[in-house]
Design a protein around this motif. Structure first.
Motif, mmCIF file in Angstrom:
data_model
loop_
_atom_site.group_PDB
_atom_site.id
_atom_site.type_symbol
_atom_site.label_atom_id
_atom_site.label_comp_id
_atom_site.label_asym_id
_atom_site.label_seq_id
_atom_site.Cartn_x
_atom_site.Cartn_y
_atom_site.Cartn_z
ATOM 1 N N THR A 39 9.941 0.779 -139.124
ATOM 2 C CA THR A 39 9.964 -0.455 -138.340
ATOM 3 C C THR A 39 11.096 -0.423 -137.321
ATOM 4 O O THR A 39 12.200 0.032 -137.626
ATOM 5 N N TYR A 40 10.794 -0.889 -136.111
ATOM 6 C CA TYR A 40 11.817 -1.100 -135.097
ATOM 7 C C TYR A 40 11.636 -2.515 -134.572
ATOM 8 O O TYR A 40 10.530 -2.907 -134.172
ATOM 9 N N GLU A 41 12.716 -3.297 -134.539
ATOM 10 C CA GLU A 41 12.644 -4.680 -134.087
ATOM 11 C C GLU A 41 13.712 -4.938 -133.024
ATOM 12 O O GLU A 41 14.824 -4.426 -133.111
ATOM 13 N N GLU A 42 13.359 -5.739 -132.057
ATOM 14 C CA GLU A 42 14.309 -6.172 -131.019
ATOM 15 C C GLU A 42 14.152 -7.679 -130.846
ATOM 16 O O GLU A 42 13.075 -8.165 -130.477
ATOM 17 N N ASP A 43 15.252 -8.416 -131.101
ATOM 18 C CA ASP A 43 15.200 -9.887 -130.985
ATOM 19 C C ASP A 43 15.955 -10.410 -129.763
ATOM 20 O O ASP A 43 16.041 -11.624 -129.556
ATOM 21 N N LEU A 53 16.008 -2.618 -126.488
ATOM 22 C CA LEU A 53 14.843 -1.731 -126.437
ATOM 23 C C LEU A 53 15.242 -0.330 -125.982
ATOM 24 O O LEU A 53 14.529 0.343 -125.231
ATOM 25 N N GLY A 54 16.395 0.095 -126.468
ATOM 26 C CA GLY A 54 16.849 1.453 -126.191
ATOM 27 C C GLY A 54 17.163 1.715 -124.737
ATOM 28 O O GLY A 54 17.096 2.861 -124.276
ATOM 29 N N ILE A 91 7.849 1.219 -122.997
ATOM 30 C CA ILE A 91 8.739 1.496 -124.120
ATOM 31 C C ILE A 91 8.237 2.776 -124.780
ATOM 32 O O ILE A 91 7.278 2.771 -125.559
ATOM 33 N N ASN A 92 8.862 3.888 -124.439
ATOM 34 C CA ASN A 92 8.371 5.198 -124.867
ATOM 35 C C ASN A 92 8.844 5.610 -126.253
ATOM 36 O O ASN A 92 8.157 6.367 -126.938
ATOM 37 N N TRP A 93 10.023 5.144 -126.648
ATOM 38 C CA TRP A 93 10.592 5.637 -127.891
ATOM 39 C C TRP A 93 11.467 4.564 -128.525
ATOM 40 O O TRP A 93 11.810 3.566 -127.893
ATOM 41 N N LEU A 102 15.418 9.524 -132.568
ATOM 42 C CA LEU A 102 14.502 8.753 -131.732
ATOM 43 C C LEU A 102 13.078 9.240 -131.961
ATOM 44 O O LEU A 102 12.835 10.440 -132.078
ATOM 45 N N THR A 103 12.137 8.318 -132.006
ATOM 46 C CA THR A 103 10.740 8.631 -132.291
ATOM 47 C C THR A 103 9.861 8.146 -131.162
ATOM 48 O O THR A 103 10.013 7.026 -130.674
#
Length: 278
Positions: A39-43, A53-54, A91-93, A102-103
């Motif tokens: 899981t990756y989350e950005e609030d 978002l990186g 959003i690539n990764w 990084l995925t």
């Protein structure tokens, strides 16, 4: 001795059963190691918008008439000039929780909360880019419970469909998501499927995902989530499968046995796969 045949058959079946059981345990170990959810989350509540978002959101305002900013814990796209303008940020990764690497996000499930304050046709949503030419499908939620589907193909952008859905709120935030299902892209709103569009998986193996908006208005994004499963390769030697036809190699020549009933034969099943759901 008349009972030796039965005894020998029992021994053979025990050996085969041991191979099958070991194979099942080995396959289960691989399944367990590859089923870990990521899981990756950005609030958008961090101190530095450039890192959100990186760092893949461009705040340099070069894509006029769009202005982008982070305000009150939300990513905001503003277009107060051109009613036909469209914008997306790919959003690539991402760095998933619990990892230091990084995925790539190709094919990952995605969800985001959007609020659209548009005048005329417009909305905020998810764009799925399906080729190196920049072709994409854009699912955008507008105000008053409306949604739009846009298609860009070979440089031409068209409004493919517009509609209304009871699952979408007239005012306030809507939670939208996307996933790949066979040869279709499925877009949902607030947990309910809204629409599907065709998707050629064979020609679009490396799809890209983006936050997008079109039309004139103010469009807000919050709580972006990407989800997937970890793909690990388990090292070690594989257990060779024994086909029913190979059983005779374990039996001495000249020995005869009665045919096994169907319910005594070894059965195998392969795990099914499906799309990740939110």
């Amino acid at each position: 001795m008349p009972g030796w045949k039965s005894a020998f058959l029992a021994i053979v079946m025990m050996l085969v059963s041991g191979y099958v059981s070991a194979g099942i345990v080995w396959a289960q170990a691989i399944s367990d190691s590859s089923s870990e959810k990521l899981t990756y989350e950005e609030d958008f509540n961090g101190d530095d918008p450039e890192l959100m978002l990186g760092g893949q959101i461009e705040f340099d305002q070069t894509d006029r008439p769009w202005v982008k900013k982070v305000e009150k814990g939300r990513l905001v796209f503003v277009n107060d000039a051109n009613p036909r303008a469209t914008h997306y940020d790919i959003i690539n990764w991402a760095r998933f929780e619990g990892t230091n690497s990084l995925t790539r996000l190709y094919g990952r499930a995605m969800a985001v909360t959007v609020i659209s304050n548009n005048s005329g046709k417009g909305g905020a949503g998810i764009a799925v880019l399906t080729s190196k030419r920049g072709d994409y499908w854009l699912f955008a939620v507008a105000s008053k419970g409306k949604y739009h589907v846009l298609r860009k193909e070979r440089g031409r952008l068209t409004l493919a469909y517009s509609g209304e859905h009871a699952a979408l709120k007239n005012r306030g935030p809507n939670r939208i998501s996307y996933r790949v299902l066979g040869n279709e892209l499925v877009f949902s709103g607030n947990g309910i499927e809204i629409t599907r569009v065709p998707f050629d998986r064979l020609k679009s193996r490396e799809i890209q995902l983006a936050l997008a908006a079109f039309g004139r208005g103010t469009f807000e994004f919050d709580d972006v989530v990407f989800r997937g499963r970890k793909n690990n390769k388990t090292s070690g030697s594989k257990i060779k499968k024994i086909r029913p036809g190979k059983l005779k190699e374990l039996v001495p020549s000249g020995a005869k046995f009665e045919r096994l009933e169907k319910n005594d034969q070894k059965r195998s099943a392969s795990p099914s796969s499906g799309g990740t759901r939110f």
